[in-house]
Design an enzyme around this catalytic site. Structure first.
Site, PDB file in Angstrom:
ATOM      1  N   ASN A   9     -21.395   5.199  20.905  1.00 59.37           N
ATOM      2  CA  ASN A   9     -22.291   4.541  21.865  1.00 59.37           C
ATOM      3  C   ASN A   9     -22.945   3.331  21.223  1.00 59.37           C
ATOM      4  OD1 ASN A   9     -22.156   6.083  24.357  1.00 59.37           O
ATOM      5  ND2 ASN A   9     -22.978   7.791  23.155  1.00 59.37           N
ATOM      6  N   ASN A  10     -22.486   2.980  20.024  1.00 59.99           N
ATOM      7  CA  ASN A  10     -23.053   1.859  19.279  1.00 59.99           C
ATOM      8  C   ASN A  10     -22.232   0.585  19.567  1.00 59.99           C
ATOM      9  OD1 ASN A  10     -23.497  -0.036  17.203  1.00 59.99           O
ATOM     10  ND2 ASN A  10     -24.129   1.569  15.774  1.00 59.99           N
ATOM     11  N   HIS A  12     -22.525  -2.464  18.596  1.00 64.31           N
ATOM     12  CA  HIS A  12     -22.238  -3.298  17.432  1.00 64.31           C
ATOM     13  C   HIS A  12     -20.993  -2.777  16.705  1.00 64.31           C
ATOM     14  CE1 HIS A  12     -23.069  -5.816  13.943  1.00 64.31           C
ATOM     15  NE2 HIS A  12     -22.777  -4.750  13.210  1.00 64.31           N
ATOM     16  N   LYS A  13     -20.947  -1.462  16.527  1.00 62.99           N
ATOM     17  CA  LYS A  13     -19.809  -0.825  15.865  1.00 62.99           C
ATOM     18  C   LYS A  13     -18.529  -1.041  16.670  1.00 62.99           C
ATOM     19  CE  LYS A  13     -20.860   3.395  13.716  1.00 62.99           C
ATOM     20  NZ  LYS A  13     -20.817   4.873  13.740  1.00 62.99           N
ATOM     21  N   ASP A  69     -17.693   9.071  11.203  1.00 61.02           N
ATOM     22  CA  ASP A  69     -18.999   9.547  10.760  1.00 61.02           C
ATOM     23  C   ASP A  69     -19.199   9.072   9.321  1.00 61.02           C
ATOM     24  OD1 ASP A  69     -21.335  10.922  11.643  1.00 61.02           O
ATOM     25  OD2 ASP A  69     -20.890  12.480  10.192  1.00 61.02           O
ATOM     26  N   THR A  70     -20.419   8.644   9.023  1.00 58.15           N
ATOM     27  CA  THR A  70     -20.721   8.052   7.719  1.00 58.15           C
ATOM     28  C   THR A  70     -21.914   8.732   7.080  1.00 58.15           C
ATOM     29  OG1 THR A  70     -19.874   5.881   8.327  1.00 58.15           O
ATOM     30  CG2 THR A  70     -21.504   5.929   6.580  1.00 58.15           C
ATOM     31  N   PHE A 149     -28.188  -3.086   8.213  1.00 59.91           N
ATOM     32  CA  PHE A 149     -28.974  -2.018   8.846  1.00 59.91           C
ATOM     33  C   PHE A 149     -29.022  -0.813   7.898  1.00 59.91           C
ATOM     34  CE2 PHE A 149     -25.749   1.172   9.989  1.00 59.91           C
ATOM     35  CZ  PHE A 149     -24.598   0.450   9.722  1.00 59.91           C
ATOM     36  N   GLY A 150     -29.686   0.222   8.334  1.00 58.42           N
ATOM     37  CA  GLY A 150     -29.703   1.474   7.575  1.00 58.42           C
ATOM     38  C   GLY A 150     -30.212   1.287   6.159  1.00 58.42           C
ATOM     39  N   TYR A 151     -29.464   1.798   5.189  1.00 56.13           N
ATOM     40  CA  TYR A 151     -29.877   1.770   3.787  1.00 56.13           C
ATOM     41  C   TYR A 151     -29.436   0.492   3.077  1.00 56.13           C
ATOM     42  CZ  TYR A 151     -30.595   6.784   4.622  1.00 56.13           C
ATOM     43  OH  TYR A 151     -31.023   7.986   5.111  1.00 56.13           O
TER      44      TYR A 151
HETATM   45  P1  IMP Z   1     -23.015   6.619  11.376  1.00 54.76           P
HETATM   46  O1  IMP Z   1     -22.258   7.902  11.215  1.00 54.76           O
HETATM   47  O2  IMP Z   1     -22.146   5.406  11.276  1.00 54.76           O
HETATM   48  O3  IMP Z   1     -23.873   6.610  12.603  1.00 54.76           O
HETATM   49  O4  IMP Z   1     -23.995   6.495  10.138  1.00 54.76           O
HETATM   50  C1  IMP Z   1     -25.011   7.470   9.880  1.00 54.76           C
HETATM   51  C2  IMP Z   1     -26.157   6.841   9.125  1.00 54.76           C
HETATM   52  O5  IMP Z   1     -25.706   6.387   7.843  1.00 54.76           O
HETATM   53  C3  IMP Z   1     -26.751   5.595   9.776  1.00 54.76           C
HETATM   54  O6  IMP Z   1     -27.767   5.938  10.682  1.00 54.76           O
HETATM   55  C4  IMP Z   1     -27.321   4.837   8.584  1.00 54.76           C
HETATM   56  O7  IMP Z   1     -28.573   5.350   8.226  1.00 54.76           O
HETATM   57  C5  IMP Z   1     -26.334   5.173   7.487  1.00 54.76           C
HETATM   58  N1  IMP Z   1     -25.303   4.121   7.392  1.00 54.76           N
HETATM   59  C6  IMP Z   1     -24.047   4.164   7.895  1.00 54.76           C
HETATM   60  N2  IMP Z   1     -23.375   3.028   7.604  1.00 54.76           N
HETATM   61  C7  IMP Z   1     -24.235   2.256   6.896  1.00 54.76           C
HETATM   62  C8  IMP Z   1     -24.123   0.951   6.318  1.00 54.76           C
HETATM   63  O8  IMP Z   1     -23.094   0.264   6.390  1.00 54.76           O
HETATM   64  N3  IMP Z   1     -25.211   0.501   5.666  1.00 54.76           N
HETATM   65  C9  IMP Z   1     -26.366   1.221   5.553  1.00 54.76           C
HETATM   66  N4  IMP Z   1     -26.528   2.411   6.093  1.00 54.76           N
HETATM   67  C10 IMP Z   1     -25.466   2.952   6.754  1.00 54.76           C
END
Ligand code: IMP
Length: 192
Positions: A9-10, A12-13, A69-70, A149-151
Site C-alpha cells: 500500500n506504499n 513510493h515503493k 518485507d524488510t 526514510f526510516g533508519y
Molecule cells: P518494510 O517491510 O519495507 O515496510 O520495512 C519495514 C521497516 O524497516 C520500515 O518501516 C523502516 O523502518 C525500515 N526500513 C525498510 N527499508 C528501509 C530503508 O531503505 N531505509 C531505512 N529504513 C528502512
C-alpha cells in the site's frame, strides 16, 4: 507482458519497484487489481511476512503476485529490531522514535555492525519462490542527512563514508537491500 500484482500500500515503493522491473513485467497495484484492506503481517520472520502478504493477494485474486518485507538487523542486539523494525518503539511510533530507541539501545556500545535485509516472495500459480537482498554496514552514533526514510540517517553502508540519508536516491537504490532483492527478482523474471 506478464502481469504481477505487488502487495504493497506504499505508493513510493510501488513507483520504485515499477521502475526497476520496467520492460520485464507489468507491475499491477492493489488498487488496480481491485483489492482493498489491511494486509496481515504477523509472522516472526521476514520470509514469513512476505509469504503471508503474497498469499493474501493470491487467495483473493488467483493472480500471480509478489510481496516484500524488510528488517534492520543489529548484531549487538541479537538481530533486533529485525522483523519488528517498523514498530520498534511501539505500535504507532514515528521513524524518529525508532531511531531514538536504537541509539539509546546502542549507547556506549562499540559494536555498531548491522545489516538491512529484504525478502521478496514471488507467488506463481500458488507456488512461492524467495529472493533476498542484503546490505551490511554500521549504526552511527547520531543522525546524518535528511534524505530517505526510516533508519536511513543512522545507517552507513560499508565502503561508503556517508549515511543512506546523505546519498542521492539512485545511489542508495543501487546498493540497498531492496534494490538487490529486486535485482534478483528481475534476473529470475528475465530468464522466464
Ligand atoms: P518494510 O517491510 O519495507 O515496510 O520495512 C519495514 C521497516 O524497516 C520500515 O518501516 C523502516 O523502518 C525500515 N526500513 C525498510 N527499508 C528501509 C530503508 O531503505 N531505509 C531505512 N529504513 C528502512
Amino acid at each position: 507482458m506478464k502481469e504481477l500484482i505487488f502487495a504493497t500500500n506504499n505508493a513510493h515503493k510501488l513507483q520504485e519497484v515499477r521502475q526497476m522491473l520496467d520492460g520485464v513485467v507489468q507491475v499491477v497495484s492493489l488498487r488496480e487489481a481491485g483489492l482493498e484492506g489491511e494486509i496481515p503481517e504477523t509472522a516472526d520472520t521476514l520470509a514469513g511476512n512476505a509469504l503471508q502478504k503474497a498469499q493474501w493477494v493470491w487467495e483473493r485474486s488467483g493472480r500471480d503476485c509478489f510481496a516484500d518485507d524488510t528488517g534492520l538487523e543489529v548484531d549487538a542486539l541479537d538481530g533486533a529490531p529485525g522483523v519488528y523494525s517498523a514498530r520498534y518503539a511501539g505500535e504507532h511510533c514515528s521513524f524518529d522514535d525508532n531511531i531514538d530507541k536504537l541509539l539509546h539501545a546502542l549507547d556506549g556500545n562499540d559494536n555498531r555492525r548491522a545489516d538491512f535485509r529484504t525478502v521478496i516472495c514471488l507467488m506463481e500459480d500458488g507456488t512461492p519462490r524467495y529472493f533476498e537482498g542484503r546490505v551490511d554496514g554500521q549504526i552511527l552514533t547520531e543522525r546524518h542527512g535528511a534524505a530517505g526514510f526510516g533508519y536511513d540517517p543512522v545507517f552507513m553502508p560499508d565502503r561508503y563514508a556517508v549515511s543512506f540519508a546523505e546519498m542521492p536516491m539512485e545511489v542508495k537504490n543501487h546498493i540497498s537491500h531492496r534494490g538487490r532483492a529486486i535485482a534478483a527478482l528481475h534476473e529470475y523474471l528475465s530468464q522466464q
